[in-house]
Design an enzyme around this catalytic site. Structure first.
Site, PDB file in Angstrom:
ATOM      1  N   ASP A  25      42.055 -41.715 -32.814  1.00 56.76           N
ATOM      2  CA  ASP A  25      43.118 -41.406 -31.679  1.00 56.76           C
ATOM      3  C   ASP A  25      44.081 -43.021 -31.482  1.00 56.76           C
ATOM      4  O   ASP A  25      43.319 -43.657 -31.047  1.00 56.76           O
ATOM      5  CB  ASP A  25      42.281 -41.055 -30.521  1.00 56.76           C
ATOM      6  CG  ASP A  25      43.143 -41.153 -29.030  1.00 56.76           C
ATOM      7  OD1 ASP A  25      44.387 -41.273 -29.472  1.00 56.76           O
ATOM      8  OD2 ASP A  25      42.684 -40.348 -28.031  1.00 56.76           O
ATOM      9  N   LYS A  34      53.896 -42.915 -25.285  1.00 58.89           N
ATOM     10  CA  LYS A  34      53.378 -44.307 -25.161  1.00 58.89           C
ATOM     11  C   LYS A  34      54.103 -45.301 -25.866  1.00 58.89           C
ATOM     12  O   LYS A  34      53.424 -46.302 -25.702  1.00 58.89           O
ATOM     13  CB  LYS A  34      51.747 -44.010 -25.268  1.00 58.89           C
ATOM     14  CG  LYS A  34      51.038 -43.128 -24.523  1.00 58.89           C
ATOM     15  CD  LYS A  34      49.733 -43.124 -24.082  1.00 58.89           C
ATOM     16  CE  LYS A  34      49.261 -41.987 -23.353  1.00 58.89           C
ATOM     17  NZ  LYS A  34      48.877 -41.911 -22.313  1.00 58.89           N
ATOM     18  N   CYS A  48      40.679 -40.583 -17.358  1.00 58.77           N
ATOM     19  CA  CYS A  48      40.457 -39.480 -18.221  1.00 58.77           C
ATOM     20  C   CYS A  48      39.277 -40.214 -19.371  1.00 58.77           C
ATOM     21  O   CYS A  48      39.165 -39.877 -20.471  1.00 58.77           O
ATOM     22  CB  CYS A  48      41.508 -39.005 -19.344  1.00 58.77           C
ATOM     23  SG  CYS A  48      42.653 -38.372 -18.212  1.00 58.77           S
ATOM     24  N   HIS A  87      38.692 -41.165 -24.512  1.00 55.88           N
ATOM     25  CA  HIS A  87      39.727 -40.219 -23.737  1.00 55.88           C
ATOM     26  C   HIS A  87      39.222 -38.922 -23.720  1.00 55.88           C
ATOM     27  O   HIS A  87      38.578 -38.372 -24.986  1.00 55.88           O
ATOM     28  CB  HIS A  87      41.140 -40.469 -24.107  1.00 55.88           C
ATOM     29  CG  HIS A  87      42.178 -39.814 -23.244  1.00 55.88           C
ATOM     30  ND1 HIS A  87      42.243 -38.368 -23.164  1.00 55.88           N
ATOM     31  CD2 HIS A  87      42.979 -40.358 -22.588  1.00 55.88           C
ATOM     32  CE1 HIS A  87      43.302 -38.328 -22.430  1.00 55.88           C
ATOM     33  NE2 HIS A  87      43.604 -39.424 -21.725  1.00 55.88           N
ATOM     34  N   GLN A  95      46.912 -45.250 -27.904  1.00 54.90           N
ATOM     35  CA  GLN A  95      47.005 -46.640 -27.230  1.00 54.90           C
ATOM     36  C   GLN A  95      47.191 -47.623 -28.089  1.00 54.90           C
ATOM     37  O   GLN A  95      47.398 -48.774 -27.914  1.00 54.90           O
ATOM     38  CB  GLN A  95      45.903 -46.917 -26.190  1.00 54.90           C
ATOM     39  CG  GLN A  95      45.537 -46.047 -25.011  1.00 54.90           C
ATOM     40  CD  GLN A  95      46.797 -46.014 -23.809  1.00 54.90           C
ATOM     41  OE1 GLN A  95      47.611 -47.008 -23.994  1.00 54.90           O
ATOM     42  NE2 GLN A  95      46.894 -44.977 -23.325  1.00 54.90           N
TER      43      GLN A  95
HETATM   44  N1  PMP Z   1      43.957 -40.508 -26.246  1.00 51.84           N
HETATM   45  C1  PMP Z   1      44.253 -41.633 -25.336  1.00 51.84           C
HETATM   46  C2  PMP Z   1      43.550 -42.852 -25.963  1.00 51.84           C
HETATM   47  C3  PMP Z   1      45.148 -41.589 -24.487  1.00 51.84           C
HETATM   48  O1  PMP Z   1      45.409 -42.912 -24.027  1.00 51.84           O
HETATM   49  C4  PMP Z   1      45.513 -40.383 -24.083  1.00 51.84           C
HETATM   50  C5  PMP Z   1      46.607 -40.668 -22.823  1.00 51.84           C
HETATM   51  N2  PMP Z   1      46.144 -41.082 -21.787  1.00 51.84           N
HETATM   52  C6  PMP Z   1      45.640 -39.263 -24.780  1.00 51.84           C
HETATM   53  C7  PMP Z   1      44.702 -39.337 -25.589  1.00 51.84           C
HETATM   54  C8  PMP Z   1      46.211 -37.962 -24.307  1.00 51.84           C
HETATM   55  O2  PMP Z   1      47.638 -38.278 -24.649  1.00 51.84           O
HETATM   56  P1  PMP Z   1      48.537 -36.939 -24.171  1.00 51.84           P
HETATM   57  O3  PMP Z   1      48.588 -36.899 -22.670  1.00 51.84           O
HETATM   58  O4  PMP Z   1      49.744 -37.676 -24.526  1.00 51.84           O
HETATM   59  O5  PMP Z   1      48.393 -35.900 -25.119  1.00 51.84           O
END
Ligand code: PMP
Length: 403
Positions: free
Chosen positions: A197, A223, A361, A120, A200
């Site tokens: 990270d 999440k 993203c 991401h 998910q």
């Molecule tokens: N990493 C991953 C794998 C994600 O899915 C997300 C959220 N789409 C993020 C980072 C960023 O998370 P946040 O917007 O809650 O900071």
């Protein structure tokens, strides 16, 4: 608790949209919140609201106790070894930025940072910014044709002695699970720091940071059935202690004078300013909620549903699925042949089916798949087989409309 009772914890899913039931398949973007979470936050504001770690009065003591008890809950839930290893952040993005910023003085020109090719943007851009500040290089770990991390290429890159390896536990765009225990061990043997990270992952897998043995593990509350505005940075104590704080000010200091300031100890040193107190309390309720689902064997339920979703999609004509493996979690990515993902999403929305469309993203991943974007349907603990059937039915009529 039965699955029907579980679902009743989410009144938003029972509402009618234009007279139709909502079919929510966008949990990977943000999960819905159970009543136990919204109620914990409401009760905090109605009965306990006060700032933490500050005043001598009773409400502040109670607020501090509740806030700190969530740290303890998270320590147990993640199997961290010390309370100070749990840092509250505003989410995954902030947590990764805190690590990337905090390591600046430990990174040298020509140091190598490896990032998972399916990462991401939140796990790419902060490392690029760190590289800009220090003269280090960021290199993507390539993926195989079936979208898994390329283990041979990874080993070759490890031979170049990277200082840090940043991985996704689960890809947000595809739902592929990285074997983080093995990858972390290999990275560690090559002398690299590791950040995982888990944005998910935490809603779909049991996470044990000591068995993964990573240096840092990050995720967002929203999440995993918790509120927005709160997340966690787990780090091994001595690694967190080396980080230069990204935010400075109140709460994180030991002494301040106009000639010199000294910083306090972990965890406060990395939690400057008033934290998201109600959100932390909501996150505690979300952890309890997840723990209460153990008896429902909820991860097995999700795995069955996801495989059903993959099979139902695969059975359609003119569809392309990306990186769909039976051991994925949470997410299926696809495109209808010749149709723009955005058109598909809008037409599904007209049938009250909510999915996400776009680059998710993960623009480098989209580039390696040679597509501008795709559709993503994602599930959570509340998803039912009926949701999937409705989605597939809606997709059939979208296909007919677009033909
Ligand atoms: N990493 C991953 C794998 C994600 O899915 C997300 C959220 N789409 C993020 C980072 C960023 O998370 P946040 O917007 O809650 O900071």
């Amino acid at each position: 608790m039965t699955h029907a009772e579980l679902r009743n914890q989410f009144p938003i899913l029972n509402q009618q949209v234009d007279g139709h039931a909502l079919c929510y398949l966008d949990t990977a973007a943000t999960s819905q919140k159970p009543l136990v979470v919204t109620e914990a936050m409401r009760q905090f504001y109605l009965q306990t609201n006060a700032n933490v770690h500050r005043a001598a009065h009773r409400l502040s003591t109670e607020a501090t106790e509740q806030y700190e008890s969530v740290r303890s809950q998270l320590m147990h839930w993640l199997n961290a070894s010390r309370l100070e290893e749990i840092i509250f952040t505003h989410g995954t993005t902030e947590a990764i930025n805190m690590v990337a910023h905090g390591l600046t003085e430990h990174i040298n020109p020509n140091d190598l940072i490896l990032v998972d090719g399916s990462a991401h943007h939140a796990n790419i851009v902060p490392w690029q910014q760190l590289a800009k500040r220090t003269g280090a290089t960021v290199t993507a770990i390539p993926l195989t044709t079936d979208c898994r991390l390329d283990r041979d290429a990874f080993r070759q890159l490890l031979a170049e002695k990277p200082v840090l390896v940043a991985l996704s536990h689960v890809s947000n765009a595809l739902g592929i699970v990285n074997p983080v225990v093995e990858l972390t061990a290999e990275a560690k043997a090559a002398g690299a720091l590791t950040l995982i990270d888990g944005a998910q992952a935490v809603a779909h897998l049991n996470v044990d940071v000591q068995s993964i043995d990573c240096d840092f593990y990050v995720f967002s509350g929203h999440k995993m059935y918790g509120p927005t505005g709160v997340g966690v940075l787990y780090g091994k104590y001595h690694q967190l202690d080396r980080l230069q704080p990204m935010l400075t000010g109140g709460e994180m200091i030991k002494t301040v004078s106009f000639s010199r300031t000294t910083f306090g100890q972990l965890p406060n040193r990395l939690e400057a300013g008033t934290p998201a107190i109600a959100e932390v309390i909501g996150l505690g309720a979300a952890v309890r909620f997840m723990q209460s689902l153990i008896t429902l064997d909820i991860f097995a339920h999700e795995a069955t549903l996801l495989q059903y979703l993959q099979q139902q999609l695969q059975a359609l004509d003119d569809i392309h699925l990306y990186g769909a493996h039976p051991d994925n979690v949470g997410v299926v990515a696809f495109n209808l042949a010749d149709e723009h993902h955005q058109d598909v999403g809008i037409l599904l929305d007209q049938q009250h089916v909510a999915i996400r469309c776009g680059h998710h993203c993960a623009m480098p991943l989209m580039a390696s798949l040679d597509i501008p974007g795709c559709c993503r349907a994602s599930i959570g603990v509340y998803t039912t087989k009926q949701d999937i059937d409705r989605f597939i039915e809606a997709l059939h009529s979208v296909k007919e409309l677009l033909e």
